[in-house]
Motif scaffolding. Structure first.
Motif, short mmCIF file in Angstrom:
data_model
loop_
_atom_site.label_atom_id
_atom_site.label_comp_id
_atom_site.label_asym_id
_atom_site.label_seq_id
_atom_site.Cartn_x
_atom_site.Cartn_y
_atom_site.Cartn_z
N ALA A 72 -1.34 -5.05 3.81
CA ALA A 72 -1.37 -4.97 5.27
C ALA A 72 -0.06 -4.38 5.80
CB ALA A 72 -1.62 -6.34 5.88
N GLY A 73 1.05 -4.73 5.14
CA GLY A 73 2.34 -4.14 5.53
C GLY A 73 2.38 -2.64 5.30
N ILE A 74 1.79 -2.20 4.20
CA ILE A 74 1.72 -0.76 3.94
C ILE A 74 0.85 -0.10 5.00
CG2 ILE A 74 0.81 0.98 2.35
CD1 ILE A 74 1.63 -0.82 0.04
N TRP A 75 -0.28 -0.73 5.31
CA TRP A 75 -1.21 -0.14 6.29
C TRP A 75 -0.58 -0.05 7.68
CZ3 TRP A 75 -5.36 2.68 6.25
CH2 TRP A 75 -6.10 2.80 7.41
N ARG A 76 0.21 -1.06 8.04
CA ARG A 76 0.81 -1.09 9.38
C ARG A 76 2.09 -0.27 9.47
NH1 ARG A 76 2.07 -6.25 11.94
NH2 ARG A 76 2.14 -4.91 13.74
N ALA A 77 2.60 0.21 8.34
CA ALA A 77 3.84 0.99 8.36
C ALA A 77 3.61 2.29 9.13
CB ALA A 77 4.29 1.30 6.94
N PRO A 78 4.63 2.77 9.84
CA PRO A 78 4.46 4.00 10.61
C PRO A 78 4.33 5.26 9.76
CG PRO A 78 6.69 3.17 10.86
CD PRO A 78 5.92 2.16 10.06
N VAL A 79 4.44 5.12 8.46
CA VAL A 79 4.27 6.27 7.56
C VAL A 79 3.24 5.89 6.51
CG1 VAL A 79 6.18 5.56 6.06
CG2 VAL A 79 5.47 7.93 6.08
N ARG A 80 2.36 6.83 6.22
CA ARG A 80 1.35 6.59 5.18
C ARG A 80 1.39 7.76 4.22
NH1 ARG A 80 -2.09 4.99 9.67
NH2 ARG A 80 -2.00 2.73 9.77
N ARG A 81 1.62 7.47 2.98
CA ARG A 81 1.64 8.49 1.93
C ARG A 81 0.53 8.19 0.95
NH1 ARG A 81 4.81 11.18 4.70
NH2 ARG A 81 7.03 10.98 4.65
N TRP A 82 0.01 9.21 0.30
CA TRP A 82 -1.06 9.00 -0.68
C TRP A 82 -0.56 8.19 -1.86
CZ3 TRP A 82 -0.65 10.79 -5.61
CH2 TRP A 82 0.31 11.76 -5.85
N THR A 83 0.74 8.29 -2.18
CA THR A 83 1.28 7.51 -3.30
C THR A 83 1.23 6.01 -3.00
OG1 THR A 83 3.50 7.91 -2.41
CG2 THR A 83 2.77 9.34 -4.19
N ASP A 84 1.43 5.64 -1.74
CA ASP A 84 1.32 4.23 -1.36
C ASP A 84 -0.10 3.72 -1.61
OD1 ASP A 84 3.98 4.18 -0.50
OD2 ASP A 84 3.42 4.80 1.52
N ALA A 85 -1.08 4.53 -1.23
CA ALA A 85 -2.48 4.13 -1.44
C ALA A 85 -2.80 4.03 -2.93
CB ALA A 85 -3.41 5.13 -0.77
N VAL A 86 -2.27 4.95 -3.72
CA VAL A 86 -2.52 4.92 -5.16
C VAL A 86 -1.92 3.66 -5.77
CG1 VAL A 86 -1.94 6.05 -7.36
CG2 VAL A 86 -2.77 7.40 -5.44
#
Length: 169
Positions: free
Chosen positions: A105-119
């Motif tokens: 949820a912290g990753i999702w709410r972060a103001p930046v989203r990278r494909w590496t985070d999702a991976v």
């Protein structure tokens, strides 16, 4: 579409973006975005209480207890108390699922989203899903959450251990 090379607003490392918005902070990764939300220490080392700080402390406390219950389960297995060990392993795995959910949820709410985070988030979720199958492995859940935690802490580590580089020539 042109790409722009800018500096991270938190760690100062250069990275590439497609669009720059004036007056808006830009982060190279979700780790830097999350770390930037934690307030710096004030006078006397006092931290102002914010929701982000409370969430970070709560996740840290839950992860600590996840590891604690896992190690206690290991000790009980060596002491031939399998039923109690299974209970402790289940508590550890339950805390692990909670820790992963809050971190994701912290990753999702972060103001930046990278494909590496999702991976990384999906890979650790995959490890957790396999670990809680019929043969419970609380140690794999701990390892997956540790990996996700290190992934999220990279913003703080970059800021602390890497010297800020300037883009000016």
């Amino acid at each position: 579409m042109p790409k722009f090379r800018i500096q991270c607003s938190y760690c100062g490392l250069p990275f590439t973006v497609r669009q720059v918005e004036a007056g808006r902070a830009c982060y190279c990764c979700s780790g830097c975005a999350l770390a930037s939300r934690l307030p710096p220490a004030g006078e006397g080392g006092q931290f102002p209480v914010t929701p982000a700080l409370i969430a970070a402390l709560g996740v840290g406390f839950a992860f600590f207890n996840e590891v604690l219950f896992w190690t206690l389960a290991l000790a009980l297995v060596h002491d031939n108390r399998a039923e109690m060990a299974l209970l402790f392993a289940r508590v550890s795995a339950g805390l692990g699922v909670l820790v992963w959910a809050v971190a994701a949820a912290g990753i999702w709410r972060a103001p930046v989203r990278r494909w590496t985070d999702a991976v990384v988030a999906l890979a650790t979720l995959g490890v957790i899903a396999v670990a809680v199958q019929p043969k419970l492995s609380a140690g794999c859940v701990v390892a997956a959450n540790a990996a996700l935690g290190f992934w999220l802490a990279r913003g703080w580590c970059k800021q602390k251990f890497i010297r800020k580089k300037s883009l000016t020539v």
